[in-house]
Scaffold this motif. Sequence first.
Motif, PDB file in Angstrom:
ATOM      1  N   UNK A   1     -32.327  77.537  18.665  1.00 40.52           N
ATOM      2  CA  UNK A   1     -32.862  77.443  19.739  1.00 40.52           C
ATOM      3  C   UNK A   1     -33.156  76.221  20.550  1.00 40.52           C
ATOM      4  N   UNK A   2     -32.547  76.221  21.988  1.00 44.63           N
ATOM      5  CA  UNK A   2     -32.387  75.124  22.632  1.00 44.63           C
ATOM      6  C   UNK A   2     -33.285  75.175  23.876  1.00 44.63           C
ATOM      7  N   UNK A   3     -33.652  74.218  24.353  1.00 47.30           N
ATOM      8  CA  UNK A   3     -34.425  74.335  25.841  1.00 47.30           C
ATOM      9  C   UNK A   3     -33.502  73.991  26.855  1.00 47.30           C
ATOM     10  N   UNK A   4     -33.382  74.693  27.889  1.00 50.15           N
ATOM     11  CA  UNK A   4     -32.644  74.342  29.199  1.00 50.15           C
ATOM     12  C   UNK A   4     -33.754  73.951  30.254  1.00 50.15           C
ATOM     13  N   UNK A   5     -33.782  72.669  30.611  1.00 48.04           N
ATOM     14  CA  UNK A   5     -34.776  72.224  31.523  1.00 48.04           C
ATOM     15  C   UNK A   5     -33.975  71.955  32.853  1.00 48.04           C
ATOM     16  N   UNK A   6     -34.875  72.181  33.856  1.00 51.91           N
ATOM     17  CA  UNK A   6     -34.312  72.050  35.443  1.00 51.91           C
ATOM     18  C   UNK A   6     -35.345  71.182  36.070  1.00 51.91           C
ATOM     19  N   UNK A   7     -35.272  70.272  36.469  1.00 49.14           N
ATOM     20  CA  UNK A   7     -36.147  69.367  37.295  1.00 49.14           C
ATOM     21  C   UNK A   7     -35.782  69.238  38.601  1.00 49.14           C
ATOM     22  N   UNK A   8     -36.865  69.626  39.454  1.00 45.48           N
ATOM     23  CA  UNK A   8     -36.579  69.135  41.000  1.00 45.48           C
ATOM     24  C   UNK A   8     -37.468  67.825  41.248  1.00 45.48           C
ATOM     25  N   UNK A   9     -36.505  66.559  41.074  1.00 49.43           N
ATOM     26  CA  UNK A   9     -37.029  65.385  41.108  1.00 49.43           C
ATOM     27  C   UNK A   9     -37.785  65.040  42.173  1.00 49.43           C
ATOM     28  N   UNK A  10     -37.627  65.455  43.263  1.00 54.36           N
ATOM     29  CA  UNK A  10     -38.480  64.831  44.696  1.00 54.36           C
ATOM     30  C   UNK A  10     -39.585  65.596  44.764  1.00 54.36           C
ATOM     31  N   UNK A  11     -39.663  66.727  44.404  1.00 54.67           N
ATOM     32  CA  UNK A  11     -40.715  67.735  44.522  1.00 54.67           C
ATOM     33  C   UNK A  11     -41.720  67.274  43.136  1.00 54.67           C
ATOM     34  N   UNK A  12     -41.300  66.995  42.155  1.00 64.14           N
ATOM     35  CA  UNK A  12     -42.242  66.435  41.007  1.00 64.14           C
ATOM     36  C   UNK A  12     -42.757  65.048  41.158  1.00 64.14           C
ATOM     37  N   UNK A  13     -41.840  64.189  41.712  1.00 61.13           N
ATOM     38  CA  UNK A  13     -42.298  62.847  42.046  1.00 61.13           C
ATOM     39  C   UNK A  13     -43.330  62.850  43.345  1.00 61.13           C
ATOM     40  N   UNK A  14     -43.164  63.443  44.292  1.00 59.35           N
ATOM     41  CA  UNK A  14     -44.106  63.499  45.512  1.00 59.35           C
ATOM     42  C   UNK A  14     -45.394  64.036  45.193  1.00 59.35           C
ATOM     43  N   UNK A  15     -45.338  65.165  44.566  1.00 61.54           N
ATOM     44  CA  UNK A  15     -46.590  65.547  44.018  1.00 61.54           C
ATOM     45  C   UNK A  15     -47.425  65.110  43.017  1.00 61.54           C
ATOM     46  N   UNK A  16     -46.714  64.277  42.062  1.00 63.18           N
ATOM     47  CA  UNK A  16     -47.142  63.485  41.203  1.00 63.18           C
ATOM     48  C   UNK A  16     -48.079  62.136  41.736  1.00 63.18           C
ATOM     49  N   UNK A  17     -47.177  61.689  42.527  1.00 65.93           N
ATOM     50  CA  UNK A  17     -47.618  60.691  43.508  1.00 65.93           C
ATOM     51  C   UNK A  17     -49.151  60.909  44.276  1.00 65.93           C
ATOM     52  N   UNK A  18     -49.240  62.238  44.515  1.00 64.02           N
ATOM     53  CA  UNK A  18     -50.376  62.909  45.174  1.00 64.02           C
ATOM     54  C   UNK A  18     -51.621  62.833  44.222  1.00 64.02           C
ATOM     55  N   UNK A  19     -51.361  63.403  43.151  1.00 64.88           N
ATOM     56  CA  UNK A  19     -52.369  63.447  42.141  1.00 64.88           C
ATOM     57  C   UNK A  19     -52.780  61.927  41.421  1.00 64.88           C
ATOM     58  N   UNK A  20     -51.850  61.098  41.223  1.00 64.96           N
ATOM     59  CA  UNK A  20     -52.356  59.859  41.188  1.00 64.96           C
ATOM     60  C   UNK A  20     -53.066  59.237  42.205  1.00 64.96           C
ATOM     61  N   UNK A  21     -52.740  59.642  43.602  1.00 70.81           N
ATOM     62  CA  UNK A  21     -53.744  58.957  44.337  1.00 70.81           C
ATOM     63  C   UNK A  21     -55.144  59.607  44.367  1.00 70.81           C
ATOM     64  N   UNK A  22     -55.409  60.591  43.998  1.00 70.60           N
ATOM     65  CA  UNK A  22     -56.697  61.069  43.635  1.00 70.60           C
ATOM     66  C   UNK A  22     -57.434  60.511  42.564  1.00 70.60           C
ATOM     67  N   UNK A  23     -56.506  60.379  41.716  1.00 71.24           N
ATOM     68  CA  UNK A  23     -57.182  59.703  40.208  1.00 71.24           C
ATOM     69  C   UNK A  23     -57.814  58.339  40.708  1.00 71.24           C
ATOM     70  N   UNK A  24     -56.726  57.515  41.316  1.00 65.89           N
ATOM     71  CA  UNK A  24     -57.138  56.219  41.761  1.00 65.89           C
ATOM     72  C   UNK A  24     -58.161  56.128  42.746  1.00 65.89           C
ATOM     73  N   UNK A  25     -58.802  57.033  43.563  1.00 67.01           N
ATOM     74  CA  UNK A  25     -59.572  57.101  44.493  1.00 67.01           C
ATOM     75  C   UNK A  25     -59.142  56.899  45.688  1.00 67.01           C
ATOM     76  N   UNK A  26     -57.788  56.901  45.997  1.00 70.69           N
ATOM     77  CA  UNK A  26     -57.292  56.973  47.358  1.00 70.69           C
ATOM     78  C   UNK A  26     -57.563  58.027  48.224  1.00 70.69           C
ATOM     79  N   UNK A  27     -57.756  59.149  47.395  1.00 72.51           N
ATOM     80  CA  UNK A  27     -58.188  60.386  48.299  1.00 72.51           C
ATOM     81  C   UNK A  27     -59.303  61.217  47.778  1.00 72.51           C
ATOM     82  N   UNK A  28     -60.209  61.786  48.472  1.00 75.25           N
ATOM     83  CA  UNK A  28     -61.465  62.309  47.539  1.00 75.25           C
ATOM     84  C   UNK A  28     -60.944  63.551  46.765  1.00 75.25           C
TER      85      UNK A  28
END
Length: 177
Positions: A1-28
Amino acid sequence: MANFVYVDNSNLWIEGKRISAVKKGLAPDIRIASKDKIVDDLWRINLERLYQLTVGKSGHGYFYGSRTSGNGSVLENAEKVGFIPVTYNRSFVNKEKEVDQSIACDVVEHSYELMQSDDRVIILSGDRDLVPAINKLIKRRFKVEVLFWNHAASNKLKQAASNFVPLDRWLNYLALN
């Protein structure tokens, strides 16, 4: 059994930056961070950890994105850790094009040409555009997991997947320190 992984880089990165902003208190909260386009510009994805988490020792990882003047090192690093980069030029108004359709086409094509019946398909994107491809894979009896930030994944995408796994709990693990 193998994993076939498909990553949308910009989508993943931009939304990760958004969650990090909330965790760091940059957004409520994530709603306001999304509405007001508040992001943590310092947050980056640790591609080696992303590869380990998703592709593992027996898999194939495809890393989709568009070429910009500033992301050459990201694409090189993705390749160094084992991902196969799939890139496109941006439109003349600097918009990313072709990525979602490329993921959809590739995952269906790979299901016929490369995958075995017990292989696992893992998609890291929140885009509803991928629902028809997921439906085709499930019709062919493949298990399709979608891993993405909970707030940014389309509800239709979550419902279409065999399993939806929110990436939110791995934000710090996936952060490049």
